[in-house]
Motif scaffolding. Structure first.
Motif, short mmCIF file in Angstrom:
data_model
loop_
_atom_site.label_atom_id
_atom_site.label_comp_id
_atom_site.label_asym_id
_atom_site.label_seq_id
_atom_site.Cartn_x
_atom_site.Cartn_y
_atom_site.Cartn_z
N GLY A 198 0.80 -1.23 0.00
CA GLY A 198 0.00 0.00 0.00
C GLY A 198 0.83 1.27 0.00
N GLY A 240 5.03 0.06 2.67
CA GLY A 240 3.72 0.71 2.77
C GLY A 240 3.08 0.54 4.12
N SER A 252 -2.64 -1.50 3.32
CA SER A 252 -4.01 -1.07 3.05
C SER A 252 -4.93 -2.24 3.39
CB SER A 252 -4.17 -0.68 1.58
OG SER A 252 -4.15 -1.83 0.77
N GLU A 289 3.82 -2.10 -8.01
CA GLU A 289 2.70 -1.85 -7.10
C GLU A 289 1.61 -2.90 -7.35
OE1 GLU A 289 1.74 2.45 -6.45
OE2 GLU A 289 2.87 2.68 -8.29
N LYS A 303 -4.54 -0.39 -3.40
CA LYS A 303 -3.76 0.53 -2.55
C LYS A 303 -4.62 1.61 -1.94
CE LYS A 303 0.73 0.81 -3.50
NZ LYS A 303 1.96 1.32 -4.15
N LYS A 329 -5.93 3.71 0.53
CA LYS A 329 -5.57 3.81 1.93
C LYS A 329 -6.18 5.04 2.58
CE LYS A 329 -1.01 5.08 0.11
NZ LYS A 329 -1.15 4.56 -1.27
N SER A 355 -0.81 3.93 -6.72
CA SER A 355 -1.08 4.69 -5.50
C SER A 355 -1.84 5.98 -5.80
CB SER A 355 0.23 5.02 -4.79
OG SER A 355 -0.02 5.73 -3.61
#
Lengths: 171, 515
Positions: free
Chosen positions: A52, A92, A95, B172, B195, B197, B511
């Motif tokens: 994340g 990260g 998430s 990613e 991702k 968040k 992201s």
């Protein structure tokens, strides 16, 4: 072809000496025996998991393979599957949408295994913290052996974290 | 006032870029979009907001790029059953943005098929909307099952390859569902959002100075562009004028970010066609630049170098000379490497006609940034709206029309050289004076837009401040939103092993998209 060969010769070898392990980065006591560590140190397989991140840490992980750092020359290489890996390099805040994937990746990695959390977010949750969408630091989801702070940590710090994870217990 | 492009009353907003604000009723939305589209407007971003603490319902926001500047169009939606006519039929890139706005706010596009969820996986249930003001940021729900219907391709010899979210390389996370026959790709479907968040929720309630650090981490590889867009938005909302010297410094920082990313990706393009020589050479040059960045600006990727009100660090004359010396070397070596790439039969065989996006499709779908320029869509904010520091520099817009991996590589080489030229000019032009002023106090209800041409494409920050001067709603937009759907098209008919190469030639942010 001449130009290519000329470029290689004129560039020469730019690789710099590797950093040393730093036990201050440890989160857990070394769990692996000296014998296993001796083997891992010569041929360590890493699986990177972005759980994340903002992708800043990924840039520096890429850079560890650049000729200045040349991580692979230490016998440490990135592999395509957790089933081939000895060590997970996790970036990260985790998430919540990656929480299950990270757990599954951890479970798919055979024992003995090590986990290195990379970056401020991996260490503490960083600017993203904990929320409905973020579990925060990596250790909130899987056990972490070594945590490397930095936003992002430079390649030498990442290498230091990896080398610390496979260093022997201080006697 | 009226904009010549559209029959709608607009009000100019203060700020560095030409920005206009207007409102429309839901019933007018489609006709407005159709007219704008017919006159060459691009959809830059689409997002929503909850206006209930202000005694209203919800709002849908559109950012449209017109010749005169950016139009920020707001459509008020009712509190009960907030809906609006969908515009994905007019601007195809709106589709995923509409789905995301529904996942986060519960505002619903009507009249269009295929309203699958997008950013919502299992972290919060259907019917719960994190960007509503009555949703607490720290709420936790048990992970629920994440059922998602992929389009199934059937027929003799067709099979599926599911890839991700954890990929084989250092990339990613995202999921790619390939339907293939033999080695050929018949269909690719992307699933993103891994991702997510909670970045937008996190911005809410922050003081303007405080949000800068988070803005610089929306997509780490574009940190300068985001920090500048954020600063531009905060300066517009507070009517703060950053010093001239800081604008030139920001220009230098933005071009250094562009050079570093192009160097890295050009290296990976070599690596992906088994020319690892290219990876090592370009990453050596990139590392030279990163080290110089650290020495001159205190950070390898220039994070937190652009701050609201100016720049964090100055560049002394001797430092400017050191910078130009390193860039001169990079320019010379990149020139040599370009001719090696161009003459390498194996590399060119893999690059040419691979992952092609033709200009007509690129224009229709709204492909943006350097990838757009490689497919004949010649937009570049630095050239289209030459506000300081781009005035008088006349940035040259690189372009190509073949739209394949080779074209994207060629545009990157051209832009790298152009960025070196721009940095040279900017260093030469650095005006004397201070580099930072404090942000003025933010009056109630002020808004601001930041709009910056990052190395990847146009980054937008839309800021709406609450009565206490804190962030009420902030929407960051990454150009990857526009470009991800084009990767699904670029890979058609290509072989699966060329996917990493095609993907890298775009190098999109997960992201910045997932937030």
């Amino acid at each position: 072809m001449y130009q290519l060969l000329k470029q290689i010769v004129t560039t020469g070898i730019v690789t710099e000496p590797a950093p040393h392990a730093d036990s201050a980065l440890r989160q857990l006591e070394q769990r692996l025996s000296e014998t296993i560590l001796k083997h891992l140190g010569r041929a360590l397989a890493i699986r990177h998991v972005d759980a994340g991140s903002c992708n800043g840490c990924e840039l520096e992980i890429h850079a560890t393979n650049s000729p200045y750092y040349n991580l692979e020359a230490l016998g440490i290489k990135f592999v395509a599957s957790p089933r081939h890996a000895d060590l997970l390099l996790v970036t990260g805040p985790v998430s919540r949408n990656m929480e299950q994937a990270l757990r599954r990746t951890y479970d798919a990695t055979p024992e003995p295994k090590l986990v290195v959390a990379i970056g401020d977010c991996g260490c503490t949750g960083g600017v993203f913290g904990e929320s409905y969408a973020s579990c925060g630091r990596v250790a909130n989801v899987i056990p972490v052996d070594v945590a490397v702070p930095g936003c992002p940590p430079p390649p030498t710090a990442i290498m230091q974290g990896i080398l610390t994870a496979i260093s022997a217990r201080r006697s | 006032m009226r904009l010549n492009d559209l029959a709608i009353d607009v009000e100019p907003l203060p700020g560095a870029m030409p920005v206009y604000r207007a409102s429309a009723a839901p019933a007018e939305l489609r006709a407005l979009c159709e007219t704008a589209r017919a006159r060459g407007a691009r959809l830059v971003s689409l997002w929503g907001s909850d206006e209930s603490p202000r005694g209203k319902g919800y709002a849908l926001h559109l950012a449209l790029a017109l010749r005169a500047g950016l139009l920020w169009l707001t459509v008020a939606l009712p509190r009960q059953r907030p809906g609006y006519p969908g515009i994905a039929g007019i601007f195809p890139s709106a589709d995923r943005m509409q789905r995301a706005a529904h996942d986060l706010l519960g505002i619903e596009p009507q009249g269009e098929a295929g309203r699958r969820k997008w950013l919502r996986h299992g972290a919060w249930p259907a019917g719960v909307f994190p960007l509503r003001k009555d949703f607490a940021a720290e709420s936790r729900f048990a992970l629920a099952g994440d059922h998602y219907e992929f389009v199934k391709v059937e027929g003799e010899g067709v099979h599926e390859i599911p890839v991700g979210p954890v990929h084989a390389g250092t990339i990613e996370p995202g999921h790619f569902r390939f339907s293939i026959v033999g080695e050929k790709i018949l269909r690719l479907e992307e699933r993103l959002g891994y991702k997510h968040k909670g970045v937008e929720k996190r911005f809410e309630g922050m003081a303007l100075e405080e949000g800068a650090r988070l803005a610089g981490r929306v997509s780490g590889d574009s940190t300068v562009a985001y920090a500048w867009a954020y600063a531009m938005a905060a300066e517009a909302a507070t009517q703060t004028e950053p010093p001239r010297r800081s604008l030139v410094l920001r220009g230098i920082l933005l071009e250094l970010e562009r050079i570093a990313n192009h160097l890295g990706d050009l290296g990976y393009l070599g690596n992906d066609v088994a020319l690892s020589f290219g990876f090592f050479q370009f990453w050596r040059l990139k590392e030279d630049l990163l080290r110089l960045n650290a020495r001159l600006f205190g950070h390898r990727y220039l994070m937190d170098s652009v701050v609201p009100g100016g720049a964090a660090r100055d560049l002394a004359r001797s430092e400017g000379d050191a910078l130009l010396a390193v860039l001169g070397n990079i320019e010379r070596e990149a020139g040599t490497l370009r001719s090696i790439y161009d003459e390498h039969a194996g590399a060119q065989d893999r690059f040419i006609m691979t992952g092609q996006v033709l200009p007509a499709l690129a224009e229709r779908m709204g492909l943006t940034g350097f990838a757009g320029r490689a497919s004949g869509v010649a937009h570049d904010l630095r050239a289209d709206y030459p506000v300081p520091p781009w005035q008088q520099l006349e940035p040259r817009v690189a372009s190509h029309t073949r739209g394949d991996v080779a074209a994207r590589a060629s545009v990157r080489f051209d832009e790298l050289a152009e960025s070196v030229r721009l940095v040279r000019e900017l260093v030469r032009q650095l005006p004397p004076g201070e580099i930072r002023v404090p942000l003025a106090a933010c009056e109630a209800g002020r808004t601001g837009i930041g709009w910056v041409e990052s190395w990847r494409g146009e980054v937008l920050i839309a800021l709406d401040a609450a009565d206490d001067g804190r962030i009420y709603r902030l929407h960051p937009h990454d150009p990857s939103w526009q470009n991800w759907p084009l990767i699904e098209r670029a890979v058609l008919g290509n072989i699966v092993p060329d996917f990493p190469l095609i993907n890298k030639s775009f190098n999109l942010s997960y992201s910045g998209h997932d937030l």
